[in-house]
Every structure is written in structure tokens, then in C-alpha cells.
Design a protein around this motif. Structure first.
Motif, short mmCIF file in Angstrom:
data_model
loop_
_atom_site.label_atom_id
_atom_site.label_comp_id
_atom_site.label_asym_id
_atom_site.label_seq_id
_atom_site.Cartn_x
_atom_site.Cartn_y
_atom_site.Cartn_z
N VAL A 118 0.86 -1.18 0.00
CA VAL A 118 0.00 0.00 0.00
C VAL A 118 0.89 1.24 0.00
CG1 VAL A 118 -1.70 1.33 1.30
CG2 VAL A 118 -1.88 -1.18 1.20
N ALA A 119 0.65 2.13 -0.95
CA ALA A 119 1.49 3.33 -1.10
C ALA A 119 0.65 4.59 -0.97
CB ALA A 119 2.19 3.30 -2.45
N VAL A 129 -2.88 2.30 -4.14
CA VAL A 129 -2.33 3.65 -4.01
C VAL A 129 -3.36 4.66 -3.49
CG1 VAL A 129 -1.11 5.52 -5.20
CG2 VAL A 129 -0.78 3.16 -5.96
N VAL A 130 -2.94 5.42 -2.46
CA VAL A 130 -3.67 6.61 -2.06
C VAL A 130 -3.11 7.76 -2.89
CG1 VAL A 130 -4.25 8.22 -0.22
CG2 VAL A 130 -4.02 5.77 0.29
N VAL A 131 -3.93 8.30 -3.77
CA VAL A 131 -3.52 9.41 -4.63
C VAL A 131 -3.90 10.70 -3.91
CG1 VAL A 131 -3.83 10.52 -6.88
CG2 VAL A 131 -3.87 8.01 -6.70
N GLU A 182 -5.94 -0.66 -8.04
CA GLU A 182 -6.74 -0.18 -6.91
C GLU A 182 -6.19 1.14 -6.42
OE1 GLU A 182 -8.10 -2.74 -3.62
OE2 GLU A 182 -7.14 -4.37 -4.71
N ALA A 183 -7.07 2.13 -6.24
CA ALA A 183 -6.62 3.44 -5.77
C ALA A 183 -7.78 4.18 -5.12
CB ALA A 183 -6.06 4.26 -6.93
N ILE A 184 -7.44 5.08 -4.21
CA ILE A 184 -8.42 6.00 -3.63
C ILE A 184 -7.84 7.40 -3.64
CG2 ILE A 184 -9.78 4.41 -2.20
CD1 ILE A 184 -7.98 4.94 0.13
N ALA A 185 -8.71 8.39 -3.75
CA ALA A 185 -8.27 9.78 -3.81
C ALA A 185 -8.31 10.40 -2.42
CB ALA A 185 -9.17 10.59 -4.74
N ASN A 186 -7.41 11.36 -2.20
CA ASN A 186 -7.39 12.10 -0.94
C ASN A 186 -7.00 13.54 -1.23
OD1 ASN A 186 -5.55 13.24 1.38
ND2 ASN A 186 -7.04 11.87 2.33
N MET A 216 -5.45 2.82 6.05
CA MET A 216 -5.57 1.68 6.97
C MET A 216 -6.98 1.07 6.91
SD MET A 216 -2.64 1.07 8.36
CE MET A 216 -2.90 0.15 9.88
N ASP A 217 -7.99 1.94 6.87
CA ASP A 217 -9.37 1.45 6.80
C ASP A 217 -9.62 0.68 5.51
OD1 ASP A 217 -9.83 2.65 9.22
OD2 ASP A 217 -10.92 4.37 8.42
N ALA A 218 -9.04 1.16 4.42
CA ALA A 218 -9.27 0.52 3.12
C ALA A 218 -8.47 -0.77 2.98
CB ALA A 218 -8.92 1.49 1.99
#
Length: 308
Positions: free
Chosen positions: A9-10, A34-36, A66-70, A88-90
């Protein structure tokens, strides 16, 4: 092989465009989740919108990743902590942090407002500190972490109009030196990347054909090596246009001149010898300087008492 990031996880900051976007895409393409992160502000740090980060997330998902935006500003520690919790939640872990977010407020030092100095320090230096702090305990608990700081030749070697940016970028090298020592027991490896790339940050600063050679994609291999399982630690890798170099902070062997009244003149007269680089070393901690100094002083004292 360590260049497979499956299961990792990055978090990549400033990943809505330019170099950060290429980092995020490359990590995702090699299997990382990846958290973008991107505030979506202007080059000088003003404004903000999460749409840039969202677009990169869509691109990663379209390619099967797999990625999520922040949208956190790295200057806001509470928002950065929430970003770590989001990861962490994801996905239950954070393996890699690429501190890429930055802004420019270039002016000669004579003309620079102190607010423009402080804000650049805040985004680059404290932004990286906030992100490191938010993931440090997570990485320590899982006994694994890879942190990449983005430094710059402007910090390592200077650049007209970038006293604020250069000071912040060199500060990240100092941060890396100590975090790599403190992280070693938990396999947290900390490195710096000094990229040369044509992005929004360098627009208008170089001629068109030079910018064409400096594709941000060309820097990505160095980031992947520094974020990989087999990564070194405490490396400063430089990268641009397909060339890779390493920078080192060295200590010359120096010269014992003693402590007498004539030492200032003696030092002035022999400064060339003090700065002579043959036999220089790359210290493994700050104590190397004191150790070199005391060793030479002791050797001199031994010589003197033997001659007596």
C-alpha cells in the motif's frame, strides 16, 4: 524480485499531476494499492480541488489497479493523519510513502517576502514531516516501511531565486539522515530522490527541446528502486532524462592545527589542505565528525608526549 509491489500500500502526495501522477501510476501498474493525494492547488499553493486526484484514481482503476483519492493539504497534520487512517481502513497497512507534494514561490532573496519563504518551508519540509509522522508508528508496527523524500539539485547545489525551495529541499536530506538511523531496527528505509523533470513546476524555466528530454516518466525508475523491498537506505538518487546519479554528503580527512593563538592564521593559510577531497568519507552518523577530530587530536598528543 523486489520490483513487484503486489500487496503493498502506497501513499503518494502531490499525485494529481506531473511527477507524482507518474509515481502513482507506476506503483499501481506494479501491483500496489495507491492513495492518490493531491490538494489540487495552483503551482504557488493557492486554491484546491480533489478533481486532479480523482482523475488519476480513475486512470488507475481503468487499468485494473486499486486506488483511492485524498484531498488533504500536507500542511494540515489532522488531515494527513486522516489520510493515513483512510489507507488503513481501506487496506490495513501502509508500506510506502512518497513525499512529492510541493509548491514554488521563486524570487531573489532580496525581493522575497518572508511569508513566501515560510510557506514553501511549510509545504515541503513540514508537509513531509506530517506525512512521515502519520505513518511512522504504522510502519514500525508492521516492521516494514519505505519512505521517499523529494529533494532537489536546487537544495543540494543551489539555484538563483530558490533560497526558500532550496533550504526546504536540503532540510529533507537532513530529515532522511536521522529517520533512516531511527527506522533501521524496524526495516523502515528512508531515501531521497532529486528529480529533473518537465512538469508544471518547471514550466517556462527551460527551452522546449530540453523540456521534451525531461519527461517525468524518466524519473520514475529511481523512485521504484527507492520504494522497493530491496531498496537501499540513506541514498540520495538523482534522475532525469534517462540518467541516474547519486549525491553524497562527505567529510574530508581534514588537518589537525591545534588550539593556539596562531591557529586562525594557520587555518586561513592551509584552508586548501583542509578542503582537500582525496580520502574523504561519507559519514554514517553525525558523530563521525567528532570522532575524526578527537582521533587526530589524540594522535597529535601521543606524538607530542613521545617526543618529550
Amino acid at each position: 524480485m523486489g520490483m513487484d509491489f503486489t500487496g503493498r500500500v502506497a501513499i503518494v502526495t502531490g499525485a494529481g499531476g506531473g511527477l507524482g501522477k507518474q509515481h502513482a501510476l507506476a506503483l499501481a501498474a506494479r501491483g500496489a494499492k495507491v492513495v492518490v493525494n493531491d490538494l489540487g492547488g495552483a503551482r504557488d499553493g493557492s486554491g484546491g480541488s480533489v478533481s486532479a486526484a480523482e482523475a488519476v484514481v480513475q486512470e488507475i482503476r481503468a487499468a485494473g489497479g486499486e486506488a483511492i483519492a485524498n484531498g488533504a493539504s500536507v500542511t494540515d497534520f489532522a488531515a494527513v493523519q486522516a489520510m493515513a487512517r483512510q489507507a488503513m481502513d481501506a487496506w490495513g497497512r501502509v508500506d510506502i510513502l512518497v513525499n512529492n507534494a510541493g509548491i514554488l514561490r521563486d524570487k531573489s532573496f532580496a525581493k522575497m517576502e518572508l511569508a513566501d519563504f515560510a510557506l514553501v518551508m511549510d509545504v515541503h519540509l513540514m508537509g513531509a514531516v506530517h506525512c512521515c509522522k502519520a505513518v511512522w508508528d504504522i510502519m514500525a508496527a508492521q516492521k516494514y516501511g519505505r519512505i521517499v523524500m523529494t529533494t532537489s539539485s536546487s537544495g543540494l547545489y543551489g539555484n538563483f531565486g530558490q533560497s526558500n525551495y532550496g533550504a526546504a529541499k536540503m532540510a529533507l536530506v537532513g530529515l532522511m539522515q536521522t529517520l533512516s538511523i531511527e527506522g533501521a531496527k524496524n526495516d523502515i528505509r528512508v531515501n531521497c530522490l532529486a528529480p529533473t523533470a518537465a512538469t508544471r513546476m518547471t514550466e517556462g524555466l527551460m527551452p522546449e527541446e530540453v523540456l521534451r528530454a525531461l519527461q517525468p516518466e524518466a524519473v520514475v525508475p529511481a523512485m521504484l528502486v527507492l520504494a522497493a523491498q530491496d531498496a537501499p537506505t540513506r541514498a540520495i538518487l538523482c534522475a532525469g532524462a534517462g540518467t541516474f546519479e547519486a549525491a553524497h554528503i562527505t567529510l574530508t580527512r581534514g588537518l589537525w592545527l591545534g588550539t593556539g593563538a596562531q591557529v586562525p592564521e594557520g587555518l586561513a593559510g592551509r584552508l586548501g589542505e583542509v578542503r582537500e577531497r582525496s580520502g574523504e568519507m561519507v559519514p554514517q552518523s553525525g558523530s563521525a565528525q567528532a570522532s575524526n577530530e578527537v582521533t587526530q587530536a589524540m594522535a597529535q598528543a601521543a606524538k607530542t608526549s613521545a617526543a618529550a
